[in-house]
Design an enzyme around this catalytic site. Structure first.
Site, mmCIF file in Angstrom:
data_model
loop_
_atom_site.group_PDB
_atom_site.id
_atom_site.type_symbol
_atom_site.label_atom_id
_atom_site.label_comp_id
_atom_site.label_asym_id
_atom_site.label_seq_id
_atom_site.Cartn_x
_atom_site.Cartn_y
_atom_site.Cartn_z
ATOM 1 N N GLY A 206 -33.812 -14.013 -36.742
ATOM 2 C CA GLY A 206 -33.170 -14.179 -35.442
ATOM 3 C C GLY A 206 -33.707 -15.391 -34.728
ATOM 4 N N ASN A 207 -33.450 -15.493 -33.454
ATOM 5 C CA ASN A 207 -33.930 -16.633 -32.676
ATOM 6 C C ASN A 207 -34.226 -16.194 -31.244
ATOM 7 O OD1 ASN A 207 -31.446 -17.063 -30.971
ATOM 8 N ND2 ASN A 207 -30.584 -17.164 -33.026
#
Ligand code: CTP
Length: 425
Positions: A206-207
């Protein structure tokens, strides 16, 4: 408003009692339809006393008024909380073996489901597919919270707080008065947040995107009179707008791709503010990946470039906008990378911002340089995320007004007129 509150059999059913109270206190007429399993967690007298309606799980009661059809038809909003893996499966396959699933088949109003289950069940491919099917059919399946579950485990699968469920559900049916303002009658779809690509039941790639900039864009557009849909990728529920904006929750790049492509058929303005994972694991393991003596590589496959596809297939008059989050590196500065990206993506506008080291992500001020599809600078905007949103909407409105002035196409790669940077300045 007539609300149906469906409750399926998970331990989080107790939280639906609080949700029922919230809905009643907000003045709604709520009919609770539990499943048999739900009644093992919270009994019928609780639901009856708090809702003021008799409660049954069966299609064989109330047959004289054909209740299994009537409740769905009369409902103006259906909320299912908690929605267990079993309930999602039965709803996705169109079963009608109890009063709740029969009601789901007859309801034509907005339907919101708040899942709750163990993380393994939430990430199981069967559940992932059922959620995708339901979303495809227009059901709003909220992302569960990440936190303590029933046993000692924790992870995604916890039922959202009743306040967040009520806010998300009521936002879907919030009355929309006649719109006025510079964006009145304009249909806007904005992606926000960050996609997550499951690796196994407990991990994802993810980020750090919080979704705040996309949410600010949605809010400003709604204030200016637009009809706004926010496609929220893993946005913390507390940040989501509670009224006047339709929220569609997504998790992965594939989900986001699907929703944006679908909405592109009717949207006037499409904004990709979400941070999208360019690569995803070739497969999500069904069980937790164990630490091994040998180092195991994760095989990645590339995801589609959604912005580029939207820009390439944009219809006449449609404005497509992207963001470029850059840090700059040895091969070039932030703006250099931004100009290159503007040309590669072909979006009408690209807002370039510097990220990292306390900039760009989260609750911090932002500053963007807005480029056109040739990489030419057309405007700048800075300040709070609302200030940046306002600046970007000014630039989008200028493009739209410019289009209205330009007659005939002139060879823009999208098949719609090229943005005229002299008009934009
Ligand atoms: N974007 C997209 N689909 C992807 C990747 C990005 O639609 N698979 C969109 C983002 O929403 C954003 C823009 O493209 O509007 C730029 O995203 P960014 O992550 O900055 O660029 P990338 O395409 O990932 O390019 P690079 O990795 O070279 O920075």
């Amino acid at each position: 408003m007539h609300v149906v509150l469906g409750v399926s059999g998970g331990i989080a059913a107790y939280k639906a009692v609080l949700l029922l109270r919230l809905l009643r206190e907000a003045g709604h007429d709520v009919r609770v339809i539990p499943t048999d399993a739900a009644l093992r967690f919270v009994g019928a007298p609780t639901w009856e006393a708090l809702s003021g309606h008799a409660v049954t799980t069966s299609v064989f009661e109330g047959t004289e008024s054909v209740d299994h059809v009537r409740f769905g038809r009369e409902a103006e909003l259906v909320i299912v909380a908690p929605a267990t893996a079993d309930l999602l499966a039965r709803a996705a396959t169109g079963q009608a073996d109890d009063l709740l699933t029969a009601t789901l088949l007859t309801a034509s109003c907005p339907v919101v489901m708040a899942p709750a289950m163990h993380t393994e069940m939430w990430h199981h491919p069967a559940t992932v597919a059922n959620v995708a099917t339901l979303r495809e059919r227009g059901v709003t399946v909220l992302e569960p919270d990440d936190g303590r579950l029933t046993g000692t485990d924790s992870g995604p699968g916890r039922l959202l707080d009743p306040e967040a469920i009520a806010a998300a559900a009521l936002a879907l049916v919030a009355p929309r008065g006649p719109r006025t303002g510079s964006l009145a009658g304009v249909r806007v779809v904005i992606s926000a947040g960050g996609t997550r690509e499951p690796l196994d039941p407990v991990r994802f790639l993810g980020n750090r995107s919080s979704g705040r900039q996309g949410i600010a864009l949605a809010r400003v557009a709604a204030e200016r009179g637009a009809d706004v849909e926010l496609v929220a990728a893993n946005v913390e529920p507390a940040l989501l707008p509670t009224s006047g904006i339709t929220v569609t929750a997504v998790e992965t790049t594939a989900d986001l791709h699907h929703v944006m492509t679908d909405r592109a058929r009717t949207a006037d303005v499409l904004i990709m503010a979400a941070a999208v994972a360019d690569f995803r694991p070739a497969r999500a393991e069904g069980t937790k990946i164990k630490k091994r003596a040998d180092k195991t590589m994760i095989e990645l496959v590339q995801s589609p470039d959604i912005l580029r596809q939207l820009a390439t297939s944009a219809t006449d008059g449609q404005v497509v906008v992207g963001f470029a989050a850059e840090t700059g590196d040895d091969s070039g500065g932030v703006l250099e990378h931004g100009r290159d990206k503007a040309r590669r993506k072909g979006a009408d506008l690209l807002a370039v911002n510097r990220v990292g080291n306390g900039r760009g992500f989260g609750d911090v001020p932002n500053a963007v340089v807005i480029l056109d599809a040739t990489g030419a600078e057309v405007a700048t905007a800075e300040g709070s995320k609302d200030d940046v949103a306002a600046g970007l909407w000014d630039a989008i409105t200028t493009v739209r007004n410019g289009r209205a002035l330009v007659s005939g196409g002139d060879g823009h790669p999208n098949g719609h007129p090229a943005p005229d940077s002299t008009i934009l300045r």
